[in-house]
Design a protein around this motif. Sequence first.
Motif: not given
Length: 299
Positions: A98-102, A126-127, A129-136, A207-211
């Motif tokens: 369920d992630d997206r890889w760079k 890089t975590a 969320w569905e609301n658009g928030r992100s955090k490394e 960060s290698s991916m979006f988690y």
Amino acid sequence: MKSEMKKVAILLAAYNGERYIAEQLDSILAQTCVSVHIFISVDKSSDQTLNILNNLNSENVTILPYGNRYGNAARNFYRLIQDVDFSDYDFIGFSDQDDRWKSDKLSRGIDLIEKTDSDAYSSNVTAFWENGRSKEIIKSQPQKKWDHFFEAAGPGCTYLFRTENFTQFKEFYKKNQQEISAITHHDWLIYAWYRASGFTWLIDENSSMFYRQHGSNELGANKGIKQKFNRIKRIKNKNFRAEVLKISKLIHRQKLPTPPGIVESGGGNVAFFLKNFNQTRRKPVEAFFLAFCAVIGIY
């Protein structure tokens, strides 16, 4: 030329993943400067995950025989490790569903492994969320003498291995299959075995991916008040200590280095944590917290 690209086998464990798995696969198949093949094990699901996969039109995806119930992600990954023949590949990697890889996740990891003569690789993520928030999420703090017995090297979906030494782990798994099947954190076990075996592990500060963070992922970013309470709960109910002990006993039985007295004390006692508190976790505040839990008697 493509024939000169490094060949990478990706092991992907799926379960009820219909919502995001197509996006995950697209980001893996779009990796640059590598030749990638995805091996997928689907835990018996109640949604359309298997149908989505069966309708894929890609020669770079193999779906393992379906029908068994594994019960957790770790056992599903153990199945992949046992059943997939990755001997013709240069590197092995893990993937969630369920992630997206760079696009350079794999090529960057391989490049760093080769430049630093490392045996295995993981990275920050890089975590989001569905609301658009992100955090490394930072996992690249300096490794400690015993951190591999108390935590993983970051999310397992960032892991990348040279095939020659991962084949050794596969043999270790096959010889200890029953005991390993009771360990519910495959990424933690693998990190412990690699470090104890003297292999070099690189944790990338990038960060290698979006988690992806959502209600169904098994562990997530482990951030926020709710997650902190869950961590305390895991320590109080002895689940964390039990996992430490299972991993330590297994590594100890291979005659590999383990923290002094950790098996005899059932996973570590107050004296051990007071003496080694700065060697148990990479993040100092987490090492201090673990020692504090031991001192007040909830570890």
